[in-house]
Design a protein around this motif. Structure first.
Motif, short mmCIF file in Angstrom:
data_model
loop_
_atom_site.label_atom_id
_atom_site.label_comp_id
_atom_site.label_asym_id
_atom_site.label_seq_id
_atom_site.Cartn_x
_atom_site.Cartn_y
_atom_site.Cartn_z
N GLY A 20 0.82 -1.21 0.00
CA GLY A 20 0.00 0.00 0.00
C GLY A 20 0.86 1.26 0.00
O GLY A 20 1.98 1.27 0.49
N LYS A 21 0.28 2.34 -0.57
CA LYS A 21 1.06 3.58 -0.71
C LYS A 21 0.79 4.55 0.44
O LYS A 21 1.46 5.55 0.58
CB LYS A 21 0.69 4.26 -2.03
N TYR A 22 -0.28 4.31 1.18
CA TYR A 22 -0.64 5.25 2.26
C TYR A 22 -1.56 4.57 3.26
O TYR A 22 -2.11 3.49 3.01
CB TYR A 22 -1.34 6.50 1.69
N VAL A 23 -1.72 5.25 4.40
CA VAL A 23 -2.76 4.85 5.36
C VAL A 23 -3.97 5.71 5.03
O VAL A 23 -3.84 6.90 4.69
CB VAL A 23 -2.27 5.09 6.81
N LEU A 24 -5.14 5.12 5.11
CA LEU A 24 -6.36 5.86 4.77
C LEU A 24 -7.19 6.11 6.03
O LEU A 24 -7.50 5.18 6.77
CB LEU A 24 -7.20 5.03 3.78
N TYR A 25 -7.50 7.39 6.28
CA TYR A 25 -8.45 7.71 7.35
C TYR A 25 -9.75 8.15 6.67
O TYR A 25 -9.81 9.19 6.01
CB TYR A 25 -7.90 8.82 8.26
N VAL A 107 -14.81 4.76 -1.13
CA VAL A 107 -13.89 4.31 -0.06
C VAL A 107 -13.22 3.01 -0.49
O VAL A 107 -12.00 2.86 -0.35
CB VAL A 107 -14.64 4.11 1.28
N ALA A 108 -14.02 2.10 -1.02
CA ALA A 108 -13.46 0.81 -1.44
C ALA A 108 -12.41 1.03 -2.53
O ALA A 108 -11.38 0.35 -2.57
CB ALA A 108 -14.57 -0.10 -1.93
N GLU A 109 -12.65 2.02 -3.41
CA GLU A 109 -11.68 2.32 -4.48
C GLU A 109 -10.37 2.84 -3.90
O GLU A 109 -9.29 2.34 -4.23
CB GLU A 109 -12.27 3.38 -5.44
N ILE A 110 -10.48 3.86 -3.03
CA ILE A 110 -9.23 4.45 -2.48
C ILE A 110 -8.50 3.42 -1.63
O ILE A 110 -7.28 3.45 -1.51
CB ILE A 110 -9.48 5.67 -1.57
N ALA A 111 -9.28 2.52 -1.02
CA ALA A 111 -8.68 1.53 -0.13
C ALA A 111 -7.77 0.57 -0.88
O ALA A 111 -6.90 -0.06 -0.28
CB ALA A 111 -9.78 0.76 0.60
N LYS A 112 -7.94 0.48 -2.21
CA LYS A 112 -7.11 -0.46 -2.99
C LYS A 112 -5.62 -0.15 -2.86
O LYS A 112 -4.78 -1.03 -2.93
CB LYS A 112 -7.53 -0.46 -4.46
N ASP A 113 -5.30 1.13 -2.69
CA ASP A 113 -3.88 1.51 -2.57
C ASP A 113 -3.49 1.79 -1.12
O ASP A 113 -2.43 2.36 -0.85
CB ASP A 113 -3.60 2.77 -3.40
N ALA A 114 -4.37 1.40 -0.18
CA ALA A 114 -4.07 1.70 1.23
C ALA A 114 -3.54 0.47 1.95
O ALA A 114 -3.85 -0.67 1.57
CB ALA A 114 -5.35 2.18 1.92
N VAL A 115 -2.74 0.71 2.98
CA VAL A 115 -2.24 -0.39 3.81
C VAL A 115 -3.34 -0.86 4.75
O VAL A 115 -3.53 -2.05 4.97
CB VAL A 115 -1.05 0.12 4.66
N LEU A 116 -4.04 0.11 5.30
CA LEU A 116 -5.13 -0.19 6.24
C LEU A 116 -6.06 1.02 6.29
O LEU A 116 -5.72 2.10 5.79
CB LEU A 116 -4.57 -0.50 7.63
#
Ligand SMILES: Cc1cc2nc3c(=O)[nH]c(=O)nc-3n(C[C@H](O)[C@H](O)[C@H](O)COP(=O)(O)OP(=O)(O)OC[C@H]3O[C@@H](n4cnc5c(N)ncnc54)[C@H](O)[C@@H]3O)c2cc1C
Length: 472
Positions: A20-25, A107-116
């Motif tokens: 993942g490229k980032y953490v998502l809040y 959210v599900a889309e952005i989560a694809k590149d997220a670590v958590l």
């Protein structure tokens, strides 16, 4: 679901996406950049992995009671967040989903590149369902963080019976939690990080147009008195602690004057944290009795409501009422009601009761209803509807449709209080049984009800809606 610390729950059992490229809040209810435990936790997670943080906030058009009023209020807080997050080195994305044709499942889309994913743990309305839905879709860990109250909700393990049962626990716990908030700082700044997601530009000039483009209820107009955002909330807080707080313990129950904080909508949308408000009150130049009276409402009463919605899955119905109320309702459900009003007659304040109509007018025109008349408002609907279920449904609908602070744990605790929740049995009488009874006569004598009624009429005549100044 696993409680991993006092404020943090892990909602699933997925492994982190190490590519993942980032953490998502995913910011849903704590719409602020300071005093936010969820944001702090997300920053810690990003720092541990030496990754940037992306904050995503979305506004959809199809949540219950979506209207110009709530959309405007939320949008008024967007630009300041974008600026604040930019300064902090955090990427902020805001997406306004206008109608059926707009992209969905962001959210599900952005989560694809997220670590958590980190999100808000809010025990009411659509948020628990949102969190369940994202658990089904995302294949990465999801943490829900509680930044609702001064004391974490997890410190109260079961549903509390009344203020008198939660108060001693709060008194005991408060020294551990009424402490200055330590803001975490992000290590890896987002810079020009690209996020694959629509981003809506919002500024003071385009809010009106944006709201007009959304498939929402345009009949509930934006409030002319209450404006969203942390800066507006802080302005109101400053005015409150300097000018109103010193007499709050006596002025709070007077709807005819500007005697309470009117901060509940800023608390509801998370623009202000209760901790920030509690410190402002504690540090203010005001008598101890006034401060105590305020902190009783802000901490004891408010956290009792959050405790109710967290522990009682039936909080949005009369099934949440205690046994003594259930019994008294069974005994009085067939009592003759003096008059039945339709939803429309109630909504547009067409009853014979001038004070009740005025409270309804205040709510429709400003987006708020004063606490003292709000109690009477709820009680009278119980005697003007065919049964208790209908009374509850009408109150929930009107409160949540018009009040900026609606759709909140306090909304449900407040409405249920009218039926006896968190209260005790009183002298038995028709319709109400052993529920506490209130009349317009006795309520209206405790303040200048004529002045209050006239003030609400002046709001109607003046569509520009003047600021509340002594409600004159
Ligand atoms: C029928 C009914 C419906 C209600 N619906 C709501 C609602 O939708 N949203 C909402 O926030 N409150 C609701 N309340 C509780 C209360 O009326 C409001 O919190 C209060 O009027 C907000 O005004 P204020 O910010 O000036 O309060 P203040 O007197 O300045 O109090 C400070 C804060 O303490 C909290 N608080 C105050 N009174 C209560 C209370 N009785 N229970 C829990 N917390 C309290 C609020 O967060 C408030 O902002 C309802 C009460 C009733 C009887």
């Amino acid at each position: 679901m696993k409680q991993i610390s006092e404020r943090v729950q892990l909602l699933n059992e997925q492994s982190a996406n190490n590519d993942g490229k980032y953490v998502l809040y995913w910011m849903q209810m704590f719409k602020r950049t300071t005093h936010n435990h969820a944001l702090n936790f997300a920053i810690e997670q990003a720092n541990e992995r030496r990754l940037p943080l992306v904050v995503y906030e979305g506004l959809k058009f199809y949540y219950p009671w979506a209207s110009d009023r709530f959309h405007t209020y939320i949008l008024e807080g967007v630009e300041e967040k974008r600026r604040a997050f930019e300064k902090l080195g955090i990427k902020y994305v805001f997406y306004l989903q206008k109608n059926e044709q707009s992209p969905k499942q962001i959210v599900a889309e952005i989560a694809k590149d997220a670590v958590l994913i980190v999100t808000d743990d809010f025990p009411c309305f659509i948020i628990p369902k949102h969190n369940q839905a994202i658990v089904k879709r995302a294949k990465i860990p999801i943490y829900a963080v509680d930044s609702n109250g001064v004391i974490p909700m997890s410190r109260f393990e079961k549903e509390e019976f009344a203020a008198r049962t939660i108060r001693p626990k709060i008194t005991r716990l408060l020294p551990d939690y009424f402490v200055k908030f330590k803001e975490e700082k992000i290590i890896v700044k987002a810079g020009n990080l690209k996020v694959d997601c629509p981003d809506t530009e919002v500024n003071a000039k385009n809010i009106h147009d944006l709201v007009g483009q959304c498939a929402i209820d345009h009949s509930v107009k934006a409030s002319g008195i209450y404006h969203g955002g942390t800066a507006n909330g802080r302005k109101r807080l400053k005015n409150f602690v300097e000018k109103i707080l010193p007499e709050y313990d006596t002025s709070r129950n007077k709807p005819d004057i500007d005697g309470s904080s009117r901060l509940s909508s800023y608390l509801h949308f998370g623009f202000l944290s209760p901790l920030e408000i509690a410190f402002a009150v504690q540090d203010a130049d005001a008598p101890p009795a006034a401060k105590e009276a305020y902190l009783e409402e802000l901490i004891v009463r408010r956290e009792l409501s959050y405790n109710l919605t967290r522990h009682n899955p039936k909080y949005d119905s009369i099934e949440a009422l205690p046994d003594w109320v259930q019994k008294t309702m069974r005994e009085h459900v067939n009592d003759e009601r003096p008059e039945i009003f339709s939803l429309e007659e109630l909504e547009f304040g067409k009853t014979y009761d001038e004070l009740w109509n005025a409270s309804q007018r205040e709510m429709i025109l400003t987006g708020e209803m004063h606490n003292y008349v709000r109690m009477l408002w709820g009680k009278l609907v119980i005697q003007w509807t065919r049964n208790y279920e209908e009374a509850f449904a009408v109150l929930e609908h009107l409160n949540n449709k018009y009040c900026l602070d609606g759709r909140n744990p306090n909304s449900y605790a407040g409405i249920l209080w009218c039926f006896g929740k968190h209260d005790r049995p009183w002298m038995e009488r028709p319709i109400f049984g052993k529920m506490r009874y209130m009349t317009t006569g006795s309520t209206g004598r405790k303040f200048d009800s004529k002045k209050y009624i006239e003030w609400t009429k002046s709001l109607e005549e003046n569509s520009a809606l003047p600021e509340i100044k002594g409600r004159s």
